[in-house]
Design a protein around this motif. Structure first.
Motif, short mmCIF file in Angstrom:
data_model
loop_
_atom_site.label_atom_id
_atom_site.label_comp_id
_atom_site.label_asym_id
_atom_site.label_seq_id
_atom_site.Cartn_x
_atom_site.Cartn_y
_atom_site.Cartn_z
N MET A 50 14.37 34.30 23.73
CA MET A 50 15.23 34.43 24.91
C MET A 50 16.14 35.65 24.81
O MET A 50 16.31 36.39 25.79
N LEU A 51 16.74 35.85 23.66
CA LEU A 51 17.62 37.00 23.47
C LEU A 51 16.85 38.31 23.63
O LEU A 51 17.32 39.24 24.29
N SER A 52 15.66 38.36 23.05
CA SER A 52 14.84 39.57 23.17
C SER A 52 14.48 39.86 24.62
O SER A 52 14.54 41.01 25.07
N LEU A 53 14.12 38.82 25.35
CA LEU A 53 13.73 39.03 26.75
C LEU A 53 14.92 39.38 27.63
O LEU A 53 14.79 40.17 28.57
N PHE A 54 16.08 38.82 27.33
CA PHE A 54 17.25 39.19 28.12
C PHE A 54 17.50 40.69 27.99
O PHE A 54 17.72 41.38 28.97
N PHE A 55 17.44 41.19 26.75
CA PHE A 55 17.66 42.61 26.54
C PHE A 55 16.54 43.46 27.11
O PHE A 55 16.76 44.58 27.54
N LEU A 56 15.33 42.92 27.14
CA LEU A 56 14.18 43.65 27.70
C LEU A 56 14.46 44.09 29.13
O LEU A 56 14.26 45.25 29.48
N TYR A 57 14.91 43.17 29.95
CA TYR A 57 15.07 43.48 31.38
C TYR A 57 16.25 44.40 31.65
O TYR A 57 16.39 44.91 32.75
N VAL B 234 11.95 26.91 29.85
CA VAL B 234 12.42 26.73 31.23
C VAL B 234 13.72 27.50 31.45
O VAL B 234 13.87 28.23 32.42
N VAL B 235 14.64 27.34 30.51
CA VAL B 235 15.92 28.06 30.61
C VAL B 235 15.66 29.57 30.55
O VAL B 235 16.20 30.34 31.34
N ASN B 236 14.79 29.98 29.62
CA ASN B 236 14.48 31.40 29.47
C ASN B 236 13.93 32.00 30.75
O ASN B 236 14.37 33.07 31.19
N GLU B 237 12.95 31.36 31.34
CA GLU B 237 12.32 31.92 32.54
C GLU B 237 13.29 31.94 33.71
O GLU B 237 13.28 32.88 34.51
N SER B 238 14.15 30.96 33.80
CA SER B 238 15.18 30.96 34.85
C SER B 238 16.14 32.12 34.64
O SER B 238 16.47 32.85 35.59
N ILE B 239 16.57 32.31 33.40
CA ILE B 239 17.47 33.43 33.09
C ILE B 239 16.75 34.76 33.29
O ILE B 239 17.33 35.73 33.79
N ALA B 240 15.47 34.81 32.91
CA ALA B 240 14.70 36.04 33.06
C ALA B 240 14.64 36.47 34.52
O ALA B 240 14.83 37.64 34.84
N ILE B 241 14.37 35.52 35.39
CA ILE B 241 14.31 35.85 36.82
C ILE B 241 15.65 36.38 37.30
O ILE B 241 15.72 37.39 38.00
#
Length: 167
Positions: free
Chosen positions: A14-21, A147-154
């Protein structure tokens, strides 16, 4: 024990993907995606969700190749995205257990296309349906961090796109 361990890997992903976007540089975007894929592989394996682990496993190799597109001629060949998409579908169908397993494999095909593109804004736009597919998959396999990750990612993608639009 594996369920608890899955949470650690899920948080790392999740942390990696948050920084990705939030990245504007393609190399940094791919480095974040690589880290996230490694974490997701272990997260889904700990949950026994092989359908989610496969596209992330293939993604590790995809990011290694795509990160070299600027410096290495061999990494810039259009056969690479086709190879990774084919690998995802072949491994996905070989390990097929339920129809829901099609979601992460399809999402991974979209990720492959989005990461092949050279414009981070297009990568981010194509990531919205990817997150939607993984969101549905995560609900079915009980990956609540997913689920939390994908919601945050969007939300993160939308925030990044709004920020870029205003500039």
């Amino acid at each position: 024990m594996l369920y608890i361990l899955s949470y650690f890997f899920g948080i790392g992903a999740m942390l990696s993907l948050f920084f990705l976007y939030q990245q504007q540089n393609r190399k940094k975007l791919l480095a974040c995606k690589f880290c996230a894929d490694v974490c997701w592989v272990f997260h889904y394996l700990c949950l026994g969700a092989i359908g989610g682990a496969i596209p992330n496993f293939v993604g590790i190799f995809r990011e290694l190749v795509f990160a070299n597109r600027e410096e290495q001629k061999w990494a810039n060949h259009t056969a690479w995205p086709l190879l990774f998409i084919t690998m995802n579908f072949a491994l996905g169908f070989a390990s097929f257990r339920t129809p829901i397993d099609i979601l992460p494999i399809t999402a991974s095909a979209l990720v492959t296309v989005s990461l092949w593109l050279r414009r981070p804004v297009l990568t981010k736009l194509l990531s919205v349906p990817v997150s939607a597919f993984f969101l549905l998959y995560d609900i079915f396999v009980g990956s609540w961090l997913g689920v939390v990750n994908e919601s945050i990612a969007i939300l993160s993608i939308l925030f990044s796109l709004i920020k870029a639009y205003k500039q």
